[in-house]
Design an enzyme around this catalytic site. Structure first.
Site, PDB file in Angstrom:
ATOM      1  N   LYS A   1      30.502  26.386  23.731  1.00 57.11           N
ATOM      2  CA  LYS A   1      30.882  26.236  25.065  1.00 57.11           C
ATOM      3  C   LYS A   1      32.166  26.798  25.161  1.00 57.11           C
ATOM      4  O   LYS A   1      32.672  27.433  26.242  1.00 57.11           O
ATOM      5  CB  LYS A   1      30.698  24.853  25.095  1.00 57.11           C
TER       6      LYS A   1
ATOM      7  N   LYS B   1      43.413  23.729  26.602  1.00 59.54           N
ATOM      8  CA  LYS B   1      42.167  23.325  25.657  1.00 59.54           C
ATOM      9  C   LYS B   1      41.496  24.618  25.207  1.00 59.54           C
ATOM     10  O   LYS B   1      41.255  24.928  23.919  1.00 59.54           O
ATOM     11  CB  LYS B   1      41.221  22.463  26.575  1.00 59.54           C
TER      12      LYS B   1
ATOM     13  N   THR C   1      35.624  19.133  29.918  1.00 57.84           N
ATOM     14  CA  THR C   1      35.892  20.386  29.587  1.00 57.84           C
ATOM     15  C   THR C   1      35.140  21.312  30.487  1.00 57.84           C
ATOM     16  O   THR C   1      33.949  21.404  30.472  1.00 57.84           O
ATOM     17  CB  THR C   1      35.677  20.759  28.157  1.00 57.84           C
TER      18      THR C   1
HETATM   19  P1  NAD Z   1      27.408  13.677  27.639  1.00 60.96           P
HETATM   20  O1  NAD Z   1      26.456  14.861  28.058  1.00 60.96           O
HETATM   21  O2  NAD Z   1      27.189  12.646  26.591  1.00 60.96           O
HETATM   22  O3  NAD Z   1      28.090  13.009  28.911  1.00 60.96           O
HETATM   23  C1  NAD Z   1      27.941  13.575  30.187  1.00 60.96           C
HETATM   24  C2  NAD Z   1      27.568  12.386  31.153  1.00 60.96           C
HETATM   25  O4  NAD Z   1      27.690  12.748  32.451  1.00 60.96           O
HETATM   26  C3  NAD Z   1      26.065  12.081  30.895  1.00 60.96           C
HETATM   27  O5  NAD Z   1      25.594  10.796  30.639  1.00 60.96           O
HETATM   28  C4  NAD Z   1      25.114  12.338  32.063  1.00 60.96           C
HETATM   29  O6  NAD Z   1      24.147  11.656  32.716  1.00 60.96           O
HETATM   30  C5  NAD Z   1      26.458  12.381  33.360  1.00 60.96           C
HETATM   31  N1  NAD Z   1      26.170  13.054  34.342  1.00 60.96           N
HETATM   32  C6  NAD Z   1      25.800  14.426  34.472  1.00 60.96           C
HETATM   33  N2  NAD Z   1      25.858  14.754  35.773  1.00 60.96           N
HETATM   34  C7  NAD Z   1      26.228  13.484  36.658  1.00 60.96           C
HETATM   35  C8  NAD Z   1      26.264  13.138  37.934  1.00 60.96           C
HETATM   36  N3  NAD Z   1      26.210  14.130  38.855  1.00 60.96           N
HETATM   37  N4  NAD Z   1      26.864  12.062  38.263  1.00 60.96           N
HETATM   38  C9  NAD Z   1      27.060  10.981  37.426  1.00 60.96           C
HETATM   39  N5  NAD Z   1      26.853  11.172  36.294  1.00 60.96           N
HETATM   40  C10 NAD Z   1      26.593  12.562  35.536  1.00 60.96           C
HETATM   41  O7  NAD Z   1      28.713  14.391  27.162  1.00 60.96           O
HETATM   42  P2  NAD Z   1      29.942  14.096  26.438  1.00 60.96           P
HETATM   43  O8  NAD Z   1      29.821  14.556  24.766  1.00 60.96           O
HETATM   44  O9  NAD Z   1      30.436  12.879  26.821  1.00 60.96           O
HETATM   45  O10 NAD Z   1      30.921  15.278  27.028  1.00 60.96           O
HETATM   46  C11 NAD Z   1      31.605  15.147  28.221  1.00 60.96           C
HETATM   47  C12 NAD Z   1      32.488  16.407  28.275  1.00 60.96           C
HETATM   48  O11 NAD Z   1      33.583  16.171  27.422  1.00 60.96           O
HETATM   49  C13 NAD Z   1      32.134  17.522  28.434  1.00 60.96           C
HETATM   50  O12 NAD Z   1      32.662  18.389  29.408  1.00 60.96           O
HETATM   51  C14 NAD Z   1      32.582  18.010  26.965  1.00 60.96           C
HETATM   52  O13 NAD Z   1      32.665  19.432  26.698  1.00 60.96           O
HETATM   53  C15 NAD Z   1      33.812  17.415  26.880  1.00 60.96           C
HETATM   54  N6  NAD Z   1      34.339  16.927  25.154  1.00 60.96           N
HETATM   55  C16 NAD Z   1      33.189  16.403  24.470  1.00 60.96           C
HETATM   56  C17 NAD Z   1      33.707  15.943  23.268  1.00 60.96           C
HETATM   57  C18 NAD Z   1      32.736  15.498  22.086  1.00 60.96           C
HETATM   58  O14 NAD Z   1      33.050  15.446  21.102  1.00 60.96           O
HETATM   59  N7  NAD Z   1      31.396  14.997  22.616  1.00 60.96           N
HETATM   60  C19 NAD Z   1      35.065  16.156  22.872  1.00 60.96           C
HETATM   61  C20 NAD Z   1      35.693  16.795  23.669  1.00 60.96           C
HETATM   62  C21 NAD Z   1      35.425  17.090  24.780  1.00 60.96           C
END
Ligand code: NAD
Length: 295
Positions: A246, A171, A96
């Protein structure tokens, strides 16, 4: 069988990558956190050292990263995905992020001869694990048609919203409605308490009247009327306050950039900011009712 590079194996990314693996594809996972790489390896996912090298091996690249700057860097940096991928590779960004970043990265990818979609999701970690996410997809028809079989392994509802950036637009517009409507429903319950109106009675009437909405009937912010709502489990998320904040901030950023007037969206963002600053960012977003009740 395709080779898929999956970049960002966090709370959402790892279960999504597992579903692609289950679908019979070769998946190469990349993350900065060693613990997430170890969890991926345990699930049978190959792990790669960095986004660029993994992208050079892949037919499809899926990213699930925290925010816009991460997406711009992973795709656009020297040695990143756009530079390293074979011409004509399909990119699916499910993070997102702000609409401007989504459009800028898509333009850069297309200029380099790749296909790119913004495909943010709703459905949370439960939907990611079960493969029942909703994908809101922005990009060309050709990219969408090519991506659909992969998205179907991770989600149940897949909607092509329009051109680049419209997945992110869908979204944030949806979540702005959700943030505002949760505050509206919470204010109504706070007022009902003060007026001596029983909560269940308000629910019974409003859920069959013009106040009916998802925040009331599926996710009621007070305990009792909807037994499955987070209000019945001390507001454990669910969808956390900081996640809602966010998305509301992204909506405000988009509104400012596009010259749209969203005064209630701005107010909702301010209220969630206040609630988060008071230390409640990890609670479910329906807990905002407590602040409105003066608790
Ligand atoms: P998270 O922080 O658990 O996962 C993100 C991952 O990206 C981390 O493991 C981090 O180490 C990795 N990362 C960051 N920079 C990186 C790079 N340069 N190279 C490789 N890896 C890298 O977050 P999440 O909860 O999995 O959410 C991910 C996305 O999905 C976000 O944009 C969030 O807004 C969206 N989202 C989350 C949810 C939810 O319920 N968690 C629901 C809908 C949407």
């Amino acid at each position: 069988m395709a080779t898929i590079a999956f970049i960002g194996l966090g709370n959402m990314g790892l279960p999504m990558a597992k579903n692609l693996l289950k679908g019979g594809h070769r998946v190469i996972g990349v993350d900065l956190a060693p613990a997430n790489l170890a969890a991926a390896a345990e699930a049978g996912i190959e792990t790669g050292p960095a986004a660029g090298p993994a992208a050079s091996l892949a037919d499809v690249i899926v990213t699930m990263l925290p925010a816009g700057p991460h997406v711009r860097a992973v795709y656009g940096n020297a040695g990143g995905v756009i530079e390293s991928a074979k011409p004509g590779t399909l990119f699916i960004d499910s993070s997102t992020v702000d609409v401007d970043s989504a459009r800028a990265v898509a333009a850069q990818a297309e200029k380099a001869g790749h296909l790119m979609l913004d495909a943010p999701v709703s459905g949370g970690t439960g939907g990611a694990a079960a493969g029942t996410l909703t994908f809101m997809v922005g990009g060309s028809d050709a990219a969408f048609d090519k991506a659909k079989p992969y998205l179907e392994l991770m989600g149940k509802t897949i909607v092509h919203a329009g051109g680049p950036g419209t997945g992110q637009a869908a979204k944030i517009c949806n979540n702005m409605v959700l943030g505002i409507s949760m505050i509206a429903v919470s204010e109504a319950f706070a007022l009902a308490d003060k007026l001596g109106l029983d909560r269940q009675k308000l629910f019974d009437i409003s859920s069959k009247s013009s106040g009916q909405c998802w925040s009331l009937t599926s996710y009621c912010p007070v305990p009792g009327p909807v037994p499955t709502s987070p209000a019945n489990r001390e507001y454990q998320p669910g969808f956390a306050v900081d996640m809602m904040l966010k998305d509301l901030k992204l909506a405000q950023q988009a509104a400012a950039s596009a010259g749209a007037s969203t005064p209630l969206g701005a107010q909702a963002a301010a209220l969630y900011q206040l609630f988060s600053a008071a230390g409640h960012g990890g609670l479910d977003f329906s807990a905002i009712v407590k602040m409105l009740q003066g608790k």
